[in-house]
Design a protein around this motif. Structure first.
Motif, PDB file in Angstrom:
ATOM      1  N   PRO A 180      15.353   6.556  48.471  1.00 17.74           N
ATOM      2  CA  PRO A 180      14.240   6.879  49.362  1.00 17.74           C
ATOM      3  C   PRO A 180      13.095   5.863  49.291  1.00 17.74           C
ATOM      4  CG  PRO A 180      14.862   8.786  48.053  1.00 17.74           C
ATOM      5  CD  PRO A 180      15.607   7.618  47.501  1.00 17.74           C
ATOM      6  N   LEU A 181      12.436   5.728  50.407  1.00 15.63           N
ATOM      7  CA  LEU A 181      11.247   4.885  50.460  1.00 15.63           C
ATOM      8  C   LEU A 181      10.170   5.471  49.554  1.00 15.63           C
ATOM      9  CD1 LEU A 181      11.018   4.322  54.323  1.00 15.63           C
ATOM     10  CD2 LEU A 181      11.789   2.675  52.596  1.00 15.63           C
ATOM     11  N   PRO A 182       9.291   4.628  49.028  1.00 22.18           N
ATOM     12  CA  PRO A 182       8.171   5.156  48.243  1.00 22.18           C
ATOM     13  C   PRO A 182       7.051   5.636  49.180  1.00 22.18           C
ATOM     14  CG  PRO A 182       8.129   2.752  48.242  1.00 22.18           C
ATOM     15  CD  PRO A 182       9.370   3.166  48.989  1.00 22.18           C
ATOM     16  N   PHE A 183       6.534   6.812  48.893  1.00 21.62           N
ATOM     17  CA  PHE A 183       5.429   7.374  49.671  1.00 21.62           C
ATOM     18  C   PHE A 183       4.258   7.621  48.734  1.00 21.62           C
ATOM     19  CE2 PHE A 183       9.252   8.644  52.014  1.00 21.62           C
ATOM     20  CZ  PHE A 183       8.958   8.064  53.239  1.00 21.62           C
ATOM     21  N   SER A 184       3.053   7.276  49.174  1.00 24.23           N
ATOM     22  CA  SER A 184       1.890   7.413  48.307  1.00 24.23           C
ATOM     23  C   SER A 184       0.818   8.330  48.873  1.00 24.23           C
ATOM     24  CB  SER A 184       1.283   6.035  48.028  1.00 24.23           C
ATOM     25  OG  SER A 184       0.869   5.425  49.237  1.00 24.23           O
ATOM     26  N   ARG A 185       0.852   8.632  50.157  1.00 27.28           N
ATOM     27  CA  ARG A 185      -0.222   9.421  50.761  1.00 27.28           C
ATOM     28  C   ARG A 185       0.171  10.854  51.103  1.00 27.28           C
ATOM     29  NH1 ARG A 185      -3.000   5.033  54.799  1.00 27.28           N
ATOM     30  NH2 ARG A 185      -3.879   3.770  53.146  1.00 27.28           N
ATOM     31  N   LEU A 186       1.401  11.059  51.487  1.00 22.31           N
ATOM     32  CA  LEU A 186       1.834  12.391  51.889  1.00 22.31           C
ATOM     33  C   LEU A 186       2.866  12.926  50.909  1.00 22.31           C
ATOM     34  CD1 LEU A 186       2.251  11.950  55.764  1.00 22.31           C
ATOM     35  CD2 LEU A 186       0.304  12.909  54.526  1.00 22.31           C
ATOM     36  N   ALA A 187       2.886  14.235  50.784  1.00 23.70           N
ATOM     37  CA  ALA A 187       3.889  14.889  49.948  1.00 23.70           C
ATOM     38  C   ALA A 187       5.253  14.746  50.610  1.00 23.70           C
ATOM     39  CB  ALA A 187       3.533  16.368  49.780  1.00 23.70           C
ATOM     40  N   THR A 188       6.295  14.851  49.805  1.00 28.97           N
ATOM     41  CA  THR A 188       7.655  14.757  50.322  1.00 28.97           C
ATOM     42  C   THR A 188       8.485  15.924  49.805  1.00 28.97           C
ATOM     43  OG1 THR A 188       8.465  13.443  48.452  1.00 28.97           O
ATOM     44  CG2 THR A 188       7.573  12.217  50.337  1.00 28.97           C
ATOM     45  N   ARG A 189       9.585  16.154  50.504  1.00 30.67           N
ATOM     46  CA  ARG A 189      10.582  17.101  50.026  1.00 30.67           C
ATOM     47  C   ARG A 189      11.923  16.672  50.599  1.00 30.67           C
ATOM     48  NH1 ARG A 189      12.399  20.667  53.839  1.00 30.67           N
ATOM     49  NH2 ARG A 189      11.006  21.290  55.505  1.00 30.67           N
ATOM     50  N   VAL A 247       9.908  14.759  55.212  1.00 30.10           N
ATOM     51  CA  VAL A 247      11.214  15.273  54.808  1.00 30.10           C
ATOM     52  C   VAL A 247      12.158  14.079  54.668  1.00 30.10           C
ATOM     53  CG1 VAL A 247      13.149  16.788  55.379  1.00 30.10           C
ATOM     54  CG2 VAL A 247      10.817  17.437  56.029  1.00 30.10           C
ATOM     55  N   ILE A 248      12.760  13.966  53.499  1.00 32.70           N
ATOM     56  CA  ILE A 248      13.713  12.901  53.198  1.00 32.70           C
ATOM     57  C   ILE A 248      15.101  13.519  53.225  1.00 32.70           C
ATOM     58  CG2 ILE A 248      14.461  11.188  51.500  1.00 32.70           C
ATOM     59  CD1 ILE A 248      11.564  11.407  50.314  1.00 32.70           C
ATOM     60  N   ASP A 249      15.979  12.966  54.044  1.00 38.01           N
ATOM     61  CA  ASP A 249      17.328  13.508  54.156  1.00 38.01           C
ATOM     62  C   ASP A 249      18.017  13.506  52.801  1.00 38.01           C
ATOM     63  OD1 ASP A 249      19.473  14.436  56.084  1.00 38.01           O
ATOM     64  OD2 ASP A 249      20.507  12.817  55.019  1.00 38.01           O
ATOM     65  N   THR A 250      18.770  14.544  52.527  1.00 37.10           N
ATOM     66  CA  THR A 250      19.451  14.674  51.233  1.00 37.10           C
ATOM     67  C   THR A 250      20.491  13.570  51.019  1.00 37.10           C
ATOM     68  OG1 THR A 250      21.021  16.209  52.252  1.00 37.10           O
ATOM     69  CG2 THR A 250      19.143  17.168  51.071  1.00 37.10           C
ATOM     70  N   ARG A 251      20.970  12.973  52.098  1.00 35.47           N
ATOM     71  CA  ARG A 251      21.962  11.892  51.974  1.00 35.47           C
ATOM     72  C   ARG A 251      21.328  10.530  51.732  1.00 35.47           C
ATOM     73  NH1 ARG A 251      24.098  14.927  57.051  1.00 35.47           N
ATOM     74  NH2 ARG A 251      21.926  14.482  57.424  1.00 35.47           N
ATOM     75  N   GLU A 252      20.017  10.450  51.798  1.00 34.13           N
ATOM     76  CA  GLU A 252      19.308   9.175  51.580  1.00 34.13           C
ATOM     77  C   GLU A 252      19.400   8.821  50.098  1.00 34.13           C
ATOM     78  OE1 GLU A 252      16.616   6.011  52.977  1.00 34.13           O
ATOM     79  OE2 GLU A 252      18.378   7.088  53.642  1.00 34.13           O
ATOM     80  N   GLN A 253      20.093   7.731  49.791  1.00 33.14           N
ATOM     81  CA  GLN A 253      20.374   7.337  48.407  1.00 33.14           C
ATOM     82  C   GLN A 253      19.170   6.747  47.677  1.00 33.14           C
ATOM     83  OE1 GLN A 253      23.523   7.461  46.819  1.00 33.14           O
ATOM     84  NE2 GLN A 253      24.271   8.654  48.542  1.00 33.14           N
ATOM     85  N   TYR A 299      14.330  10.240  57.806  1.00 32.91           N
ATOM     86  CA  TYR A 299      12.999  10.771  57.524  1.00 32.91           C
ATOM     87  C   TYR A 299      12.498  11.566  58.718  1.00 32.91           C
ATOM     88  CZ  TYR A 299      13.335   7.390  53.822  1.00 32.91           C
ATOM     89  OH  TYR A 299      13.782   6.693  52.731  1.00 32.91           O
ATOM     90  N   SER A 300      11.776  12.641  58.415  1.00 31.28           N
ATOM     91  CA  SER A 300      11.160  13.457  59.453  1.00 31.28           C
ATOM     92  C   SER A 300       9.880  14.063  58.883  1.00 31.28           C
ATOM     93  CB  SER A 300      12.110  14.544  59.939  1.00 31.28           C
ATOM     94  OG  SER A 300      11.590  15.156  61.102  1.00 31.28           O
ATOM     95  N   VAL A 301       9.313  15.006  59.625  1.00 27.09           N
ATOM     96  CA  VAL A 301       8.118  15.730  59.207  1.00 27.09           C
ATOM     97  C   VAL A 301       8.464  17.206  59.193  1.00 27.09           C
ATOM     98  CG1 VAL A 301       5.717  16.288  59.780  1.00 27.09           C
ATOM     99  CG2 VAL A 301       6.589  13.979  60.204  1.00 27.09           C
ATOM    100  N   ALA A 302       8.125  17.891  58.110  1.00 31.13           N
ATOM    101  CA  ALA A 302       8.429  19.317  57.979  1.00 31.13           C
ATOM    102  C   ALA A 302       7.885  20.083  59.179  1.00 31.13           C
ATOM    103  CB  ALA A 302       7.844  19.868  56.687  1.00 31.13           C
ATOM    104  N   GLY A 303       8.740  20.896  59.763  1.00 33.42           N
ATOM    105  CA  GLY A 303       8.372  21.686  60.930  1.00 33.42           C
ATOM    106  C   GLY A 303       8.582  20.948  62.245  1.00 33.42           C
ATOM    107  N   LEU A 304       8.775  19.654  62.169  1.00 36.21           N
ATOM    108  CA  LEU A 304       8.957  18.842  63.382  1.00 36.21           C
ATOM    109  C   LEU A 304      10.303  18.115  63.350  1.00 36.21           C
ATOM    110  CD1 LEU A 304       5.348  17.353  63.536  1.00 36.21           C
ATOM    111  CD2 LEU A 304       6.250  19.291  64.837  1.00 36.21           C
ATOM    112  N   GLU A 305      11.235  18.638  62.571  1.00 31.46           N
ATOM    113  CA  GLU A 305      12.522  17.968  62.386  1.00 31.46           C
ATOM    114  C   GLU A 305      13.313  17.792  63.675  1.00 31.46           C
ATOM    115  OE1 GLU A 305      11.770  20.085  58.390  1.00 31.46           O
ATOM    116  OE2 GLU A 305      11.443  20.528  60.516  1.00 31.46           O
TER     117      GLU A 305
END
Length: 174
Positions: free
Chosen positions: A32-41, A24-30, A50-56
């Protein structure tokens, strides 16, 4: 994403079996880091970038560039320290700095703060807020770290849930 980052099956939790963690990428993050292995939202996080969905409520990574960090050491320090204070409530927390210690020691930033003061501030933050500080020299390496931390934290959480489901209630709840 097909990347081999699958969590162990969650026995008895149905649709979560074989789930992949989502960053999970915070909406205020201008930028974002590039991610190649995991999906993001995108999502609004209480604290951190940054966090993990369900574990925020358990996992949070605050990201700063060297330039941002040195700016926070002078102007906006009170606001930044409030952010670090909120991180204390998370089981997994990190201050992830994009850059290197060498960049700080060589004054590769525009703030008027001395390198010694920046490094002393980081040490104080680590102790005061029980907050590990990690450097990554590129955004790509930083993204890989966040993915790795997120995956392994989610995996350990799933393993704990599996252990709870296999155990008798009396073992955990007396």
């Amino acid at each position: 994403m097909n990347n081999g980052f699958r969590l162990p099956a969650l026995r008895g939790l149905g649709e979560l079996a074989d789930a992949e963690p989502i960053i999970v990428i915070d909406t205020r993050e201008q930028d974002p880091l590039p991610f190649s292995r995991l999906a993001t939202r995108r999502g609004t996080l209480i604290t951190g970038d940054y966090s993990v969905a369900g574990l925020e409520g358990l996992f949070s990574v605050e990201r700063k560039t060297v330039e941002d960090l040195t700016g926070c050491c002078i102007g906006g320090r009170e606001r930044f320290e409030r952010e670090l204070h909120r991180l204390r409530g998370f089981r997994f927390r990190r201050l992830l700095i994009i850059g290197t210690e060498e960049m700080i020691w060589r004054c590769k930033y525009h703030s008027g703060i001395t390198p010694k003061a920046v490094m002393a501030t980081l040490c104080a933050f680590e102790i005061r807020y029980d907050l590990p500080v990690v450097f990554a020299d590129t955004p790509e390496k930083a993204g890989t770290l966040v993915e790795r931390w997120g995956f392994w934290f989610a995996r350990e959480t799933v393993e704990t849930l599996n252990e709870l489901s296999r155990s008798t209630p009396a073992k955990y709840f007396g």
